[in-house]
Design a protein around this motif. Sequence first.
Motif, PDB file in Angstrom:
ATOM      1  N   SER A  22      53.869  34.857 -12.138  1.00  0.00           N
ATOM      2  CA  SER A  22      53.150  33.900 -12.051  1.00  0.00           C
ATOM      3  C   SER A  22      54.450  33.340 -11.774  1.00  0.00           C
ATOM      4  CB  SER A  22      52.762  33.321 -13.143  1.00  0.00           C
ATOM      5  OG  SER A  22      52.533  32.474 -12.605  1.00  0.00           O
ATOM      6  N   SER A  23      54.565  31.729 -10.462  1.00  0.00           N
ATOM      7  CA  SER A  23      55.440  30.966  -9.702  1.00  0.00           C
ATOM      8  C   SER A  23      55.144  29.342 -10.818  1.00  0.00           C
ATOM      9  CB  SER A  23      54.786  30.854  -8.287  1.00  0.00           C
ATOM     10  OG  SER A  23      53.384  30.081  -8.666  1.00  0.00           O
ATOM     11  N   SER A  24      53.826  30.124 -11.905  1.00  0.00           N
ATOM     12  CA  SER A  24      53.777  28.783 -12.923  1.00  0.00           C
ATOM     13  C   SER A  24      54.972  28.601 -13.854  1.00  0.00           C
ATOM     14  CB  SER A  24      52.562  28.762 -13.231  1.00  0.00           C
ATOM     15  OG  SER A  24      52.418  30.057 -13.946  1.00  0.00           O
ATOM     16  N   LEU A  25      55.445  29.303 -14.066  1.00  0.00           N
ATOM     17  CA  LEU A  25      56.552  30.157 -15.254  1.00  0.00           C
ATOM     18  C   LEU A  25      57.618  29.637 -15.077  1.00  0.00           C
ATOM     19  CD1 LEU A  25      55.504  34.199 -15.970  1.00  0.00           C
ATOM     20  CD2 LEU A  25      54.349  31.537 -17.147  1.00  0.00           C
ATOM     21  N   GLU A  26      58.620  29.095 -16.146  1.00  0.00           N
ATOM     22  CA  GLU A  26      59.630  28.348 -15.723  1.00  0.00           C
ATOM     23  C   GLU A  26      61.169  29.590 -15.790  1.00  0.00           C
ATOM     24  OE1 GLU A  26      61.008  26.262 -19.256  1.00  0.00           O
ATOM     25  OE2 GLU A  26      59.436  24.902 -19.593  1.00  0.00           O
ATOM     26  N   LEU A  27      60.242  30.388 -16.059  1.00  0.00           N
ATOM     27  CA  LEU A  27      60.860  31.880 -16.214  1.00  0.00           C
ATOM     28  C   LEU A  27      61.404  32.677 -14.567  1.00  0.00           C
ATOM     29  CD1 LEU A  27      62.555  34.845 -17.175  1.00  0.00           C
ATOM     30  CD2 LEU A  27      60.353  36.023 -17.325  1.00  0.00           C
ATOM     31  N   PHE A  28      60.178  32.185 -13.373  1.00  0.00           N
ATOM     32  CA  PHE A  28      60.012  32.308 -12.100  1.00  0.00           C
ATOM     33  C   PHE A  28      60.928  31.454 -11.298  1.00  0.00           C
ATOM     34  CE2 PHE A  28      59.104  31.451  -7.541  1.00  0.00           C
ATOM     35  CZ  PHE A  28      58.278  32.672  -7.771  1.00  0.00           C
ATOM     36  N   GLN A  29      61.083  30.130 -12.089  1.00  0.00           N
ATOM     37  CA  GLN A  29      62.523  29.374 -11.350  1.00  0.00           C
ATOM     38  C   GLN A  29      63.635  29.877 -11.603  1.00  0.00           C
ATOM     39  OE1 GLN A  29      61.418  25.300 -12.753  1.00  0.00           O
ATOM     40  NE2 GLN A  29      59.576  25.474 -12.866  1.00  0.00           N
ATOM     41  N   ASP A  30      64.381  30.686 -13.253  1.00  0.00           N
ATOM     42  CA  ASP A  30      65.581  31.582 -13.145  1.00  0.00           C
ATOM     43  C   ASP A  30      65.722  32.576 -12.799  1.00  0.00           C
ATOM     44  OD1 ASP A  30      65.378  28.894 -14.939  1.00  0.00           O
ATOM     45  OD2 ASP A  30      64.924  30.183 -16.976  1.00  0.00           O
ATOM     46  N   THR A  31      64.616  33.408 -12.454  1.00  0.00           N
ATOM     47  CA  THR A  31      64.327  34.086 -11.684  1.00  0.00           C
ATOM     48  C   THR A  31      64.961  35.034 -10.488  1.00  0.00           C
ATOM     49  OG1 THR A  31      63.123  35.592 -13.426  1.00  0.00           O
ATOM     50  CG2 THR A  31      63.373  37.193 -11.436  1.00  0.00           C
ATOM     51  N   PHE A  32      64.362  33.461  -9.554  1.00  0.00           N
ATOM     52  CA  PHE A  32      64.143  33.300  -8.141  1.00  0.00           C
ATOM     53  C   PHE A  32      65.264  32.253  -7.386  1.00  0.00           C
ATOM     54  CE2 PHE A  32      60.238  35.867  -8.991  1.00  0.00           C
ATOM     55  CZ  PHE A  32      60.458  36.995  -8.007  1.00  0.00           C
ATOM     56  N   MET A  33      66.119  31.994  -8.746  1.00  0.00           N
ATOM     57  CA  MET A  33      66.744  30.556  -7.993  1.00  0.00           C
ATOM     58  C   MET A  33      67.952  30.547  -6.067  1.00  0.00           C
ATOM     59  SD  MET A  33      69.472  29.700 -11.025  1.00  0.00           S
ATOM     60  CE  MET A  33      69.821  28.998 -10.918  1.00  0.00           C
ATOM     61  N   LYS A  34      68.359  31.586  -6.198  1.00  0.00           N
ATOM     62  CA  LYS A  34      69.300  32.050  -5.318  1.00  0.00           C
ATOM     63  C   LYS A  34      68.182  32.367  -4.137  1.00  0.00           C
ATOM     64  CE  LYS A  34      72.367  33.553  -8.302  1.00  0.00           C
ATOM     65  NZ  LYS A  34      73.610  34.862  -8.503  1.00  0.00           N
ATOM     66  N   LEU A  35      66.909  32.585  -4.114  1.00  0.00           N
ATOM     67  CA  LEU A  35      65.570  32.256  -2.430  1.00  0.00           C
ATOM     68  C   LEU A  35      66.673  31.140  -2.002  1.00  0.00           C
ATOM     69  CD1 LEU A  35      65.086  34.743  -4.329  1.00  0.00           C
ATOM     70  CD2 LEU A  35      62.634  33.946  -3.377  1.00  0.00           C
ATOM     71  N   SER A  36      66.539  30.809  -0.911  1.00  0.00           N
ATOM     72  CA  SER A  36      66.752  30.276   0.272  1.00  0.00           C
ATOM     73  C   SER A  36      64.690  28.704  -0.433  1.00  0.00           C
ATOM     74  CB  SER A  36      66.481  30.582   1.833  1.00  0.00           C
ATOM     75  OG  SER A  36      65.110  30.846   2.256  1.00  0.00           O
ATOM     76  N   GLU A  37      65.344  27.799   0.775  1.00  0.00           N
ATOM     77  CA  GLU A  37      64.429  26.676   0.412  1.00  0.00           C
ATOM     78  C   GLU A  37      62.840  27.390   0.771  1.00  0.00           C
ATOM     79  OE1 GLU A  37      62.434  22.233   0.515  1.00  0.00           O
ATOM     80  OE2 GLU A  37      64.855  22.822   1.606  1.00  0.00           O
ATOM     81  N   VAL A  38      62.738  27.549   2.330  1.00  0.00           N
ATOM     82  CA  VAL A  38      61.500  29.101   3.177  1.00  0.00           C
ATOM     83  C   VAL A  38      61.024  30.223   1.970  1.00  0.00           C
ATOM     84  CG1 VAL A  38      60.725  29.915   4.560  1.00  0.00           C
ATOM     85  CG2 VAL A  38      62.103  27.565   5.107  1.00  0.00           C
ATOM     86  N   GLU A  39      62.245  31.101   1.592  1.00  0.00           N
ATOM     87  CA  GLU A  39      61.215  31.848   0.709  1.00  0.00           C
ATOM     88  C   GLU A  39      61.207  31.874  -0.620  1.00  0.00           C
ATOM     89  OE1 GLU A  39      65.367  35.237   2.188  1.00  0.00           O
ATOM     90  OE2 GLU A  39      65.726  33.760   0.335  1.00  0.00           O
ATOM     91  N   TYR A  40      61.201  30.266  -1.190  1.00  0.00           N
ATOM     92  CA  TYR A  40      61.624  30.230  -2.613  1.00  0.00           C
ATOM     93  C   TYR A  40      59.850  29.876  -1.820  1.00  0.00           C
ATOM     94  CZ  TYR A  40      60.767  28.567  -7.220  1.00  0.00           C
ATOM     95  OH  TYR A  40      60.843  27.995  -8.652  1.00  0.00           O
ATOM     96  N   GLU A  41      59.477  29.365  -1.463  1.00  0.00           N
ATOM     97  CA  GLU A  41      58.291  28.414  -0.553  1.00  0.00           C
ATOM     98  C   GLU A  41      57.059  29.862  -0.848  1.00  0.00           C
ATOM     99  OE1 GLU A  41      58.314  25.103   2.225  1.00  0.00           O
ATOM    100  OE2 GLU A  41      59.242  23.586   0.495  1.00  0.00           O
ATOM    101  N   ASP A  80      52.667  32.952  -2.966  1.00  0.00           N
ATOM    102  CA  ASP A  80      52.061  34.165  -3.050  1.00  0.00           C
ATOM    103  C   ASP A  80      51.985  34.946  -4.870  1.00  0.00           C
ATOM    104  OD1 ASP A  80      51.790  34.798  -0.342  1.00  0.00           O
ATOM    105  OD2 ASP A  80      53.810  36.673  -0.884  1.00  0.00           O
ATOM    106  N   CYS A  81      52.426  33.425  -6.117  1.00  0.00           N
ATOM    107  CA  CYS A  81      52.403  34.058  -7.023  1.00  0.00           C
ATOM    108  C   CYS A  81      51.579  33.424  -7.873  1.00  0.00           C
ATOM    109  CB  CYS A  81      53.766  34.519  -6.975  1.00  0.00           C
ATOM    110  SG  CYS A  81      55.001  35.404  -6.786  1.00  0.00           S
ATOM    111  N   TYR A  82      50.962  32.698  -7.490  1.00  0.00           N
ATOM    112  CA  TYR A  82      49.935  31.994  -7.976  1.00  0.00           C
ATOM    113  C   TYR A  82      48.725  33.287  -8.802  1.00  0.00           C
ATOM    114  CZ  TYR A  82      46.213  28.406  -7.582  1.00  0.00           C
ATOM    115  OH  TYR A  82      45.869  27.524  -8.408  1.00  0.00           O
ATOM    116  N   SER A  83      49.168  33.123  -9.896  1.00  0.00           N
ATOM    117  CA  SER A  83      48.088  33.727 -11.246  1.00  0.00           C
ATOM    118  C   SER A  83      46.756  33.513 -11.511  1.00  0.00           C
ATOM    119  CB  SER A  83      49.290  34.894 -11.625  1.00  0.00           C
ATOM    120  OG  SER A  83      49.884  32.905 -12.828  1.00  0.00           O
TER     121      SER A  83
END
Length: 244
Positions: A148-167, A172-175
């Motif tokens: 879920s993109s609402s988790l703090e863990l999501f930010q830590d896990t996917f922090m290396k994605l580009s801004e467009v990829e992250y958005e 997509d991960c709206y749980s």
Amino acid sequence: MTYEIPELLKEHENLIQGTLRYSNEIRFKREETKPWESKLGGCPYLKSIEDYPTDENGNPMLFLAQINLVDLENLDELPEKGLLQFFVANDDLFGLEDPIRVLYIEDYEENEEHLVKKHPYENEEYNRSLPFSHNGKMYFTSREMPMSSSLELFQDTFMKLSEVEYEKLSDDCYSSDSRIGGYPYFVQNDDIGFDDGDFLLLQLDIDEECGIMFGDSGNCVFSIPKEALKKRDFSKVVYDWQCC
């Protein structure tokens, strides 16, 4: 049904797939239920009125939901059989600041003659306190979902994605929606710090069929550490609800 990774995110396919978890999505119908069935509200499985949970002051709690574990699929962390019941304190905050009760009944009988058939405390005032307007029966659909993109863990896990990829992945991960297993959705903040070591025991989200809503467009989450779940220690369940 599994999350299909779009072309934009194919480079990160292994990372995303590593977060996939099975979830049992809940659909509600306004139907009568037997005492041992999966349900929202109504009368919980009770052999005696004296078994009904009370809060620290001896007042009857709000019965939110009951899950018959036989109905679920692909959730290996849970016991194979039995009932899970969810109770919160009956107050203006849906028990947010008070102890909750999650009960596990491993063995149950299916003879209605031996069971309580009507909620012992249900009346007009009790019903006004509930975060839903109608009782209902639960139906489940199993699927795999990414974090879920609402988790703090999501930010830590996917922090290396580009801004467009992250958005894109965040969208997509709206749980939202009601579920057991998978990942929770937090309307505001991940105040409980849900992480890899936690299991989503129940999420109740906005639903038109039974009129579920916590506060202003809110939902609730019951989470438990996987280690406690292994030991069937439901005293470790954490409860939170948030609204807009």
